[in-house]
Design a protein around this motif. Structure first.
Motif, PDB file in Angstrom:
ATOM      1  N   HIS A 230      49.067  33.591  36.759  1.00 11.18           N
ATOM      2  CA  HIS A 230      49.171  34.911  36.007  1.00 11.18           C
ATOM      3  C   HIS A 230      48.447  35.993  36.793  1.00 11.18           C
ATOM      4  O   HIS A 230      47.470  35.853  37.476  1.00 11.18           O
ATOM      5  CB  HIS A 230      48.452  34.712  34.735  1.00 11.18           C
ATOM      6  CG  HIS A 230      47.166  34.663  34.649  1.00 11.18           C
ATOM      7  ND1 HIS A 230      46.318  35.746  34.695  1.00 11.18           N
ATOM      8  CD2 HIS A 230      46.220  33.638  34.586  1.00 11.18           C
ATOM      9  CE1 HIS A 230      45.151  35.330  34.253  1.00 11.18           C
ATOM     10  NE2 HIS A 230      44.891  34.142  34.111  1.00 11.18           N
ATOM     11  N   ASP A 242      40.001  35.034  37.957  1.00  8.27           N
ATOM     12  CA  ASP A 242      40.937  35.150  36.862  1.00  8.27           C
ATOM     13  C   ASP A 242      41.892  36.407  36.911  1.00  8.27           C
ATOM     14  O   ASP A 242      41.785  37.209  36.139  1.00  8.27           O
ATOM     15  CB  ASP A 242      40.089  34.929  35.610  1.00  8.27           C
ATOM     16  CG  ASP A 242      40.926  34.763  34.340  1.00  8.27           C
ATOM     17  OD1 ASP A 242      42.024  34.430  34.502  1.00  8.27           O
ATOM     18  OD2 ASP A 242      40.482  34.915  33.272  1.00  8.27           O
ATOM     19  N   ASN A 243      42.936  36.508  37.771  1.00  8.29           N
ATOM     20  CA  ASN A 243      43.418  35.473  38.378  1.00  8.29           C
ATOM     21  C   ASN A 243      43.956  35.887  39.841  1.00  8.29           C
ATOM     22  O   ASN A 243      45.058  35.392  40.045  1.00  8.29           O
ATOM     23  CB  ASN A 243      44.350  34.756  37.551  1.00  8.29           C
ATOM     24  CG  ASN A 243      44.805  33.282  38.459  1.00  8.29           C
ATOM     25  OD1 ASN A 243      44.095  32.949  39.159  1.00  8.29           O
ATOM     26  ND2 ASN A 243      46.197  32.890  37.876  1.00  8.29           N
ATOM     27  N   GLU A 274      48.868  36.060  30.468  1.00 11.12           N
ATOM     28  CA  GLU A 274      47.917  34.845  30.063  1.00 11.12           C
ATOM     29  C   GLU A 274      46.584  35.441  29.432  1.00 11.12           C
ATOM     30  O   GLU A 274      46.087  34.666  28.682  1.00 11.12           O
ATOM     31  CB  GLU A 274      47.473  34.111  31.167  1.00 11.12           C
ATOM     32  CG  GLU A 274      47.046  32.664  30.858  1.00 11.12           C
ATOM     33  CD  GLU A 274      45.566  32.659  30.747  1.00 11.12           C
ATOM     34  OE1 GLU A 274      45.254  31.464  30.357  1.00 11.12           O
ATOM     35  OE2 GLU A 274      44.855  33.225  31.269  1.00 11.12           O
ATOM     36  N   ASP A 275      46.237  36.647  29.970  1.00 14.77           N
ATOM     37  CA  ASP A 275      44.950  37.251  29.378  1.00 14.77           C
ATOM     38  C   ASP A 275      45.215  38.340  28.334  1.00 14.77           C
ATOM     39  O   ASP A 275      44.532  39.333  28.196  1.00 14.77           O
ATOM     40  CB  ASP A 275      43.918  37.528  30.235  1.00 14.77           C
ATOM     41  CG  ASP A 275      43.254  36.611  30.667  1.00 14.77           C
ATOM     42  OD1 ASP A 275      42.807  35.651  30.056  1.00 14.77           O
ATOM     43  OD2 ASP A 275      42.814  36.365  32.130  1.00 14.77           O
ATOM     44  N   ASP A 303      45.070  28.643  38.378  1.00  9.54           N
ATOM     45  CA  ASP A 303      44.119  29.694  37.530  1.00  9.54           C
ATOM     46  C   ASP A 303      42.592  29.376  37.705  1.00  9.54           C
ATOM     47  O   ASP A 303      42.166  28.236  37.584  1.00  9.54           O
ATOM     48  CB  ASP A 303      44.319  29.594  35.994  1.00  9.54           C
ATOM     49  CG  ASP A 303      44.067  30.827  35.151  1.00  9.54           C
ATOM     50  OD1 ASP A 303      43.311  31.555  35.717  1.00  9.54           O
ATOM     51  OD2 ASP A 303      44.355  30.752  34.063  1.00  9.54           O
TER      52      ASP A 303
HETATM   53 ZN   LIG Z   1      43.082  33.144  33.867  1.00  8.07          ZN
END
Ligand SMILES: [Zn+2]
Length: 411
Positions: A230, A242-243, A274-275, A303
């Motif tokens: 991501h 992250d990431n 993703e976040d 990730d």
């Molecule tokens: Zn992540």
């Protein structure tokens, strides 16, 4: 030919770009759009066929929030993606679902504290994980007639990374304005229940476009190796492990596999979301692949990789013959890789849910400290916590692994 020092230098330059030069990479933000454009152009320049899929998303901004009660000021923040508000109303509180369902909160401001505020509430429309209790809390709030929510929270690394306090709500589909504060601040506010509170949150939602970017090489789309990372980061964090590191592995692989002409199609996918509460990129990918999920031979998702302490972790999920022995060999022959436990908080879970084999690549330290780390989703997630060497090892390891897998499939 790429030498190891060359690759390490490349890693540092990419890290600098993604985490320092860009103004954040939260979904739909300017930095996020720059990151996906950068990824797209980099893959194109290495002769990958590139596709960008537009995603209609919501970006969000706040100019801060204030809470006063009988002359006392309390330290609060707007909940990410929440609507703003400006209210002067009676304060009430609930610490359990029973108190919330039975109390009278109509036209009040509610303080959620204690038991009910122990873990982040799943976004309303999040399909991958949505506990019954969370749905019940959301329903009770929506039916209560409450005008705004103050959440007093601690730390819950498993669901929200290292944030303290963490936002109890982070949901652009939930329309009751909310703010959050530390649990200890909540204890100070509690005695003011029944009194009037003045709550202002200067938050705004606005529509934006974000993109998934997919690069492809290979001849037979009926056999796909899908490698994902991501590209978005949590709002307010540089998102190094992250990431950015996951995307950097994709970029190194794009280079290492520049001359790939094998049969299976290799897809390098920069997922966007993703976040982010609505995981738009992941939902779009699932929609686009509803009839073609079965031709994915393997997903490799990166990730949380490259943490400066410890080794790299490779977690296998449902690996069939002939992938399992190749995986075992990779772990056996690479002293910097360890086999990791199955963990679920990542995009590999999408593939696992559809019965596809997957490998999740991360940092051993992060996997082992998932429940109590205070790095991800915080400003501490910056380039200085990355060991570039780990990313080079992962990229070279995956290159070798893919080469063997492609040979195996052919024979
Ligand atoms: Zn992540």
């Amino acid at each position: 030919m790429n030498t190891i020092p060359d690759l390490e230098k490349e890693v540092s330059e990419y890290l600098n770009y993604f985490c320092k030069e860009l103004p954040g990479r939260s979904v739909g933000s300017e930095g996020n759009q720059m990151a996906t454009l950068f990824f797209r152009e980099a893959l194109s320049s290495m002769s990958w066929a590139v596709e960008s899929t537009p995603l209609q998303v919501m970006d969000w901004m706040t100019e801060g929030a204030e809470l006063t009660c009988e002359g006392h000021c309390f330290s609060i923040m707007s909940s990410p993606y929440s609507l703003g508000c400006d209210h002067d109303l009676e304060l009430a509180a609930a610490s359990t679902i029973e108190e919330l369902e039975q109390g009278d909160f109509k036209n009040k401001i509610i303080l959620l504290h204690g038991e009910i505020a122990q873990e982040q509430i799943a976004p309303k429309n999040f399909v991958f994980w949505n506990p019954e209790m969370h749905q019940r809390i959301v329903r009770a709030l929506e039916q209560s007639g409450v005008k705004a929510i103050i959440c007093a929270t601690g730390r819950n690394s498993a669901t929200t990374g290292g944030e303290y306090p963490f936002p109890l709500f982070e949901d652009g589909d939930f329309n009751i304005p909310s703010v959050f504060m530390k649990d200890v601040e909540g204890e100070k506010l509690l005695p003011f229940c029944g009194k009037k509170a003045r709550l202002t949150s200067c938050a705004n939602r606005f529509a934006e476009t974000a993109y998934n970017v997919i690069g492809r090489k290979g001849r037979n789309p009926q056999k796909r190796i899908v490698i994902t990372a991501h590209i978005d980061a949590k709002k307010g964090t540089p998102g190094a492990i992250d990431n950015a590191t996951g995307v950097i592995v994709l970029l190194l692989l794009a280079d290492l596999l520049k001359y790939y002409r094998g049969e299976p199609v290799i897809e390098l996918v920069a997922f966007n979301g993703e976040d982010y509460y609505a995981v738009p990129g992941q939902m779009q990918f699932i929609a686009d692949n509803s009839d073609t999920m079965d031709n994915i031979i393997l997903n490799i998702n990166i990730d949380g990789a490259g943490y400066h302490t410890g080794l790299s972790s490779f977690s296998p999920f449902n690996l069939p013959e002939p992938i399992q022995p190749i995986f075992n060999k990779l772990i056996r022959e690479t002293p910097e890789f360890v086999e990791g436990i199955p963990w679920v908080q990542g995009d590999h879970s999408i593939f696992v849910q559809y019965g596809r084999p997957a490998i999740a690549v991360s940092s051993q330290w992060l996997i082992e400290n998932m429940e109590n780390q205070n790095v991800t989703h915080t400003p501490k997630d910056k380039p200085s916590i990355v060991n570039p060497q780990r990313l080079v090892e992962i990229s070279l390891g995956l290159q070798k692994f893919i080469r063997e897998l492609v040979l195996q499939i052919k024979s």
